[in-house]
Structure formats: structure tokens, C-alpha cells
Design an enzyme around this catalytic site. Structure first.
Site, PDB file in Angstrom:
ATOM      1  N   ASP A 321       0.735  -1.070   0.055  1.00 36.16           N
ATOM      2  CA  ASP A 321      -0.041  -0.073   0.084  1.00 36.16           C
ATOM      3  C   ASP A 321       0.889   1.409  -0.043  1.00 36.16           C
ATOM      4  O   ASP A 321       1.897   1.413   0.566  1.00 36.16           O
ATOM      5  CB  ASP A 321      -0.932  -0.178   1.449  1.00 36.16           C
ATOM      6  CG  ASP A 321      -1.716   1.012   1.244  1.00 36.16           C
ATOM      7  OD1 ASP A 321      -2.788   1.132   0.462  1.00 36.16           O
ATOM      8  OD2 ASP A 321      -1.765   1.977   2.239  1.00 36.16           O
ATOM      9  N   GLU A 350       1.389   0.323  -5.156  1.00 38.26           N
ATOM     10  CA  GLU A 350       1.204   1.430  -5.593  1.00 38.26           C
ATOM     11  C   GLU A 350       2.395   2.244  -5.818  1.00 38.26           C
ATOM     12  O   GLU A 350       3.043   2.812  -4.852  1.00 38.26           O
ATOM     13  CB  GLU A 350      -0.162   2.127  -4.670  1.00 38.26           C
ATOM     14  CG  GLU A 350      -1.121   1.361  -4.399  1.00 38.26           C
ATOM     15  CD  GLU A 350      -2.177   1.912  -3.582  1.00 38.26           C
ATOM     16  OE1 GLU A 350      -3.245   2.514  -4.036  1.00 38.26           O
ATOM     17  OE2 GLU A 350      -1.857   2.116  -2.276  1.00 38.26           O
TER      18      GLU A 350
END
Length: 636
Positions: A321, A350
Site C-alpha cells: 500500500d 502503488e
């Protein structure tokens, strides 16, 4: 002919191999044996160890002052069998189970003393990570346990639990859909769901870490039993592995639920977080705090944590994340650490942050720096937003809305975001140069959990769109995703024309918003069948799964088209494919278009009705009519 030098790739690989070995000194805080238990803690001042009979309540057994065992290292040994007891540390800031608790009581406030051998299901010693020839063979399915199972239409018994993924109906669905990797939303112990009241409606995605190395209690049948949640999680992993499905863990090392009362700050204040020049907590996560992966304790923690999940739980991959909050060196060390355990463990994340980090961008693991991180992949928002429009504006369309100017971004995604002589990166929407060394570094997708699902997005940007048209555009979008080079990824329920009633960020929305209606399989059977066709067709044809940029530049050719359309050919047995040449034509616009293809005899094996390797509708000529909002797949 344009030459694409290999020097950057070689330099990055040499850099990765030259990274220092891990110190392996800090985080085994509790070593249990029937004879004694050894406690150890990194802390700046003398901690007090408290032993408890149970995980909650006033059940204190004793206090013990820990003794120094090196700089900022404290230890104590308690004789006797402490299995089933609980503990906390306290340096004067409040009680904590420490930073590396491997088992906890209900609500995660006290660590639990367990023998991890007691948590292994039958056959666990024979279970291991699954292997694959190359990462582009993966088909990733992102799911939240509760979304997937909670609706009565699912027919699943273990609603909202780890064990829902052990049920025959769940596994049969994943296998029929062609999924070979399940990306589960955060499954560690998080803070936002009160485990004392499982009977009350509570929902959260889990991006609020509490104890990073313990499975979440609310996904277990008994959060008060420290070993049960571990056993049930391992049972899920084992069952998925038995059926050829990998488990990818969503990890959230970039921030904690709280700063002042986090286990990090209760143990060693300031050592795990970044601060701005004026001493305030940095907020690159957008959640009020930002961990400091470059600091020794946080870096070591991340390395030991991923290694622990890989070894103890046999995890096949990690999705980071807000990976752009972490520094490049730490991410490369993680890649090296996991490769030593099993080179098939997949790492991606990400490639951005949610705000300004207190480190310079050129040192962070953002998408633009992926060439410095060989063996790590990132989500391709370039192609995602070129397909359906920007993340920041749900009502603005792009390629699927028939708007011109997004073709080059689509082409870049189809090529796996590697350098290609026919892709003009000056026209790509976010990246003005290729950011992937190899296609294995690109995750192709059009929707994920923290966004509108695809059906809702189409309705938002095309008000009044009919269901039939939305399904056509849905199919076009996923055709691009699954027939691109790179690693395809899809949100759970898209194959069922999922809706979240237009909610963009449904992280704490009720079941009525997030649940998946399995009855949609009956309402939209042709859509589901098309998703199955796409994954099967990709699996049957290695041309869509080439593992190197060199292969892609050699075998992928884009054919001339007008705005609103992209056509590409995979030629000369690309990837060792049985077929010589394959052409994929994608027209997202309303108007019919004519496409010039090489003259000869072709066989149409796919359109928006169905894709089938063994279908052979004959086409002879060099000009193909493409109707508005259509797809055609041909081979010679």
C-alpha cells in the site's frame, strides 16, 4: 531501427545484488519453549514486562523489570511453561504487546504466548509457495473476505471469515474464472473493528494497522483464542494452494492507525516515523503519520515482517500500500530478502504516495523510479485512467467514453510500459518515458477496491447509459487489461457486474454497499462467460504473456488506426505461441471504422460475444470493418 540499450537494466540488477545483507538482530521479541520463555525488546529505556492470565481484564500475574542486553536492548527470561498466558511491555508510555507480536488476545492489546506448531493444519509441513515460469502467467483477483461472502446469494457458510476461501463454491468459482492468485485486502490485526462485539455490524477494509504480524481477529471465529485465527488463516492458504491459487497479502507498512499510541511509539518513540524539518509528523500517507522505511528499526522491521509472513504463512506475494512512501533501497532489500526464501514470491505496489513525503522523490519507490527496482512491479494508472478517466474525477471519461487522445496511453499499457519504437511517450497521460524495465513490472487494471467499480464508473461518466452499452464497454475495458503484456489484475465481483451504488471510497460503508450479489451471475451470464473467455484465452496463448521487453519489441506491432481505436499484432509466434500472427482490434467509439491489416486469409476467433481459440470464422482480405464499440481477434 531504434536501439534500446540494456545498460540501465544491467546496472539496476548489479545494484540489487550489491545491497548489504540484513543484520537480523531485533525482532524476535518472544521465544517460547515449555521450559522457559525469553522476552526481548528494543527500547530507549528500561521496560517493565507484565504477565497476564488472559487477553483482557484485570488478570495480572506479575511485573518483571527487564535487564540490559546491549545498547537499547532489554531482555528477561521467565522459567516454566507460559503457553496460553499473555504479556505487555511498558517503558512508561503505556502498555503494548511490542512491535512484533506473533499472537494477540482480543482487540490486540496484549501479546499471547503460543507454540506456533499448535497453529498448523494437517499437512502444513508439505505446503509451500506456488511456482510459476514467469510472473506474467499470474491472473490476480483482489478481494475483501466480507464483500466476497457476506451476501446470502453467495451460498457461502463462512461469511466474512478467512475460511470462506476454503469452501468448494468459492474455489470452484475462482478456478472457473481463471484466477491463479488471490490478493486479499489487509489481513493483519487492524484497529477499526471492535473484536469484542462481532455480533454488531462493522466494516472496514483494514488499512489501519495495529499488529502487523498477526491475522485479524474479526475474520476468525474466535478472536479471544490467539491460536485459532492463525490456524484458520493457514487453513485458507493451504486450501488455496491445493487448488493452484496463490495468496498475495496486502501490507500497509507506510502508516499506523495512530501515532502517539502505536506500538512503535509506545516501544521506541520517534524511531519509526518521519518528521518534517519543523518537527511535525510527515503525512505522505494521508492518514496523519508516515513511517520511515529508511531508519534502521523500521527497515529491519519491514524486512523481518515480510520474511515472517513468507516463512510462517507461506505467502506467495506482497502488495505494498502506498509503496511510494517507502525508500528505494528498502524495497530492493525486501525483494532480495524474499527472493532468498523463494524467487517466485511476487512483489508489487502503488507507485505513489497520498501526500508529500519527508524524503526527496528521487529516493522513493514511486512509479518513475521503477527502473531502479528490478523484480518489483507497480500498478499502471496510465492505462487505467486512459481507459475510464481520471481517479480524481468520477464524471470525466476517456477512451471508453469515445474521447480521442488516449490511444498512446493505451498502447503504452498494452506494451507493458516498456520502451517500444511505436509508443510516443510524450503523448502518454502521466509518464513521459517508459517506467518498466520488463513487462513483469507492470500491473494492468481498470478498477480496484479504493475507487468506483467499473459498472458504477461507466454510469457516472456516461449518464443515462443503458445496461447493454455498459456491458459492452466493460468487456472492452477488460479485453485491454487481459490481453496486454504485464500482469493482469481485477477487482472481485467485476465478473458479476458489481455495483457499490456509486460510492467511490467505500472503506467503511455497510454491507449493503460493498456486498457482491452472486445472483448477477444469472442476470448477466454472458458477461461472466466473457471474463472466463479472456483468462482462458490469455492462458492458452503465450503471445499475451511475453516475459521480456526484448520479446515485446520484436513481436508486438501496432497497426495504424484513427482516434478511438487501437489495433495491435503479435507476430512470428510471439512468446512461442502456436499461432503465427494474432491481431486484436479494439474500437471504443460509437462510429464504425475500417482497419487495414496484412492481406491474406484470417480466422476470427473472438468478438464481444465470445472468445474461443477453436472458433474459426474465416475472413479474407486486408480491410476489416470494425463496428462501434466492438472487439475483434483474428489469427492467420
Amino acid at each position: 531501427m531504434k536501439i534500446f540499450p540494456l545498460l540501465p537494466a544491467i546496472a539496476s540488477i548489479l545494484l540489487l545484488n550489491a545491497l548489504p545483507a540484513r543484520s537480523q538482530t531485533t525482532f524476535n521479541e518472544v521465544e517460547y519453549s515449555p521450559r522457559q520463555t525469553v522476552f526481548k525488546l528494543n527500547a530507549p529505556k528500561q521496560p517493565k514486562l507484565t504477565l497476564y492470565k488472559s487477553g483482557q481484564g484485570d488478570t495480572r500475574l506479575k511485573h518483571i523489570k527487564m535487564q540490559p542486553a546491549g545498547k537499547n536492548v532489554w531482555t528477561c527470561t521467565v522459567k516454566g511453561d507460559l503457553k496460553g498466558k499473555f504479556y505487555t511491555f511498558n517503558i512508561g508510555k503505556g502498555e503494548t504487546p511490542g512491535v512484533f507480536a506473533k499472537a494477540v488476545g482480543r482487540c490486540g492489546k496484549r501479546g499471547a504466548i503460543v507454540d506456533l506448531k499448535d497453529t498448523n493444519p494437517a499437512g502444513w509441513d508439505n505446503d509451500t509457495q506456488l511456482t510459476t515460469k514467469k510472473m506474467t502467467d499470474l491472473v490476480i483477483y483482489e478481494l475483501h473476505y466480507r464483500d466476497f461472502s457476506v451476501d446470502p446469494s453467495s451460498g457461502l457458510v463462512n461469511k466474512g471469515k478467512f475460511l470462506c476461501l476454503t469452501e468448494k463454491k468459492a474455489i470452484d468459482h475462482l478456478k472457473e474464472l481463471g484466477i491463479n492468485a488471490v490478493h486479499v485486502l489487509p489481513s493483519f490485526d487492524f484497529a477499526s473493528v471492535d473484536e469484542n462485539h462481532p455480533e454488531q455490524p462493522q466494516y472496514n477494509w483494514g488499512y489501519d494497522p495495529l499488529n502487523y504480524n498477526v491475522p485479524e481477529g474479526s475474520y476468525s471465529y474466535d478472536a479471544s483464542n490467539p491460536t485459532r485465527r492463525i490456524f484458520e488463516f493457514k487453513t485458507m492458504v493451504e486450501k488455496l494452494h491445493e487448488n493452484g491459487i496463490r495468496v498475495i497479502l496486502d501490507v500497509v507498512y507506510n502508516h499506523t492507525f495512530d501515532l502517539d499510541h502505536s506500538n512503535f511509539n509506545l516501544t521506541f518513540p520517534g524511531a519509526y516515523y518521519r518528521y518534517t524539518a519543523d518537527g511535525k509528523p510527515s503525512n505522505g500517507s494521508g492518514c496523519g503519520n508516515e513511517t520511515a522505511s529508511e531508519k534502521p528499526l523500521m527497515r529491519e522491521f519491514m524486512l523481518e515482517s515480510v520474511a515472517y509472513w513468507a516463512k510462517e504463512y507461506h505467502i506467495d506475494g506482497f502488495r505494498f500500500d502506498l509503496m511510494g512512501c517507502h525508500d528505494i533501497e528498502t524495497m530492493n532489500l525486501i525483494r532480495k530478502e524474499l527472493a532468498a526464501i523463494n524467487p517466485n514470491i511476487f512483489v508489487y505496489g502503488e507507485g505513489w504516495s497520498a501526500g508529500q513525503c519527508a524524503l526527496p522523490t528521487d529516493s522513493l519507490a514511486v512509479k518513475a523510479n521503477m527502473k531502479q527496482m528490478p523484480g518489483i512491479a507497480a500498478f499502471c494508472d496510465d492505462m487505467r485512467d486512459a481507459l475510464r478517466g481520471p481517479f480524481s474525477d468520477d464524471h470525466k471519461g476517456a477512451f471508453l467514453a469515445g474521447l480521442p487522445g488516449y490511444e498512446e496511453s493505451i498502447k503504452a499499457g498494452i506494451a507493458g510500459m516498456v520502451a517500444h519504437p511505436q509508443v510516443d511517450y510524450s503523448k502518454v497521460n502521466y509518464s513521459k518515458e517508459p517506467w518498466a524495465l520488463e513487462p513483469t513490472q507492470m500491473i494492468s487494471y481498470v478498477s480496484c477496491h479504493d475507487d468506483m467499480c467499473l459498472a458504477d464508473r461507466l454510469r457516472a461518466e456516461l449518464p443515462g447509459i443503458s445496461t447493454d452499452e455498459a456491458i459492452r464497454l466493460d468487456k472492452i475495458a477488460q479485453t485491454v487489461v487481459f490481453l496486454s503484456q504485464g500482469v493482469p489484475f481485477m477487482l472481485c465481483g467485476e465478473e458479476m457486474f458489481r455495483t457499490k451504488q456509486g460510492v467511490h471510497n467505500s472503506y467503511n460503508s455497510p454491507d449493503s454497499i460493498n456486498r457482491i450479489d452472486w445472483d448477477n451471475l444469472k442476470r448477466y451470464p454472458k458477461l461472466y462467460s466473457y471474463y472466463c473467455d479472456l483468462t482462458r484465452f490469455r492462458r492458452e496463448h503465450p503471445a499475451f504473456r511475453m516475459g521480456s521487453a526484448e520479446e515485446i519489441r520484436k513481436h508486438l506491432e501496432f497497426l495504424p488506426t484513427k482516434n478511438g481505436m487501437v489495433t495491435f499484432m503479435l507476430k512470428n509466434h510471439a512468446g512461442g505461441d502456436e499461432w503465427n500472427n494474432i491481431i486484436v482490434c479494439i474500437n471504443a467509439g460509437d462510429d464504425d471504422q475500417l482497419v487495414d491489416i496484412p492481406d491474406g486469409k484470417w480466422y476470427i476467433c473472438g468478438d464481444l460475444d465470445a472468445i474461443d481459440t477453436y472458433r474459426s470464422d474465416e475472413f479474407v482480405g486486408h480491410t476489416l470493418r470494425m463496428y462501434g464499440q466492438s472487439v475483434k481477434i483474428l489469427h492467420d
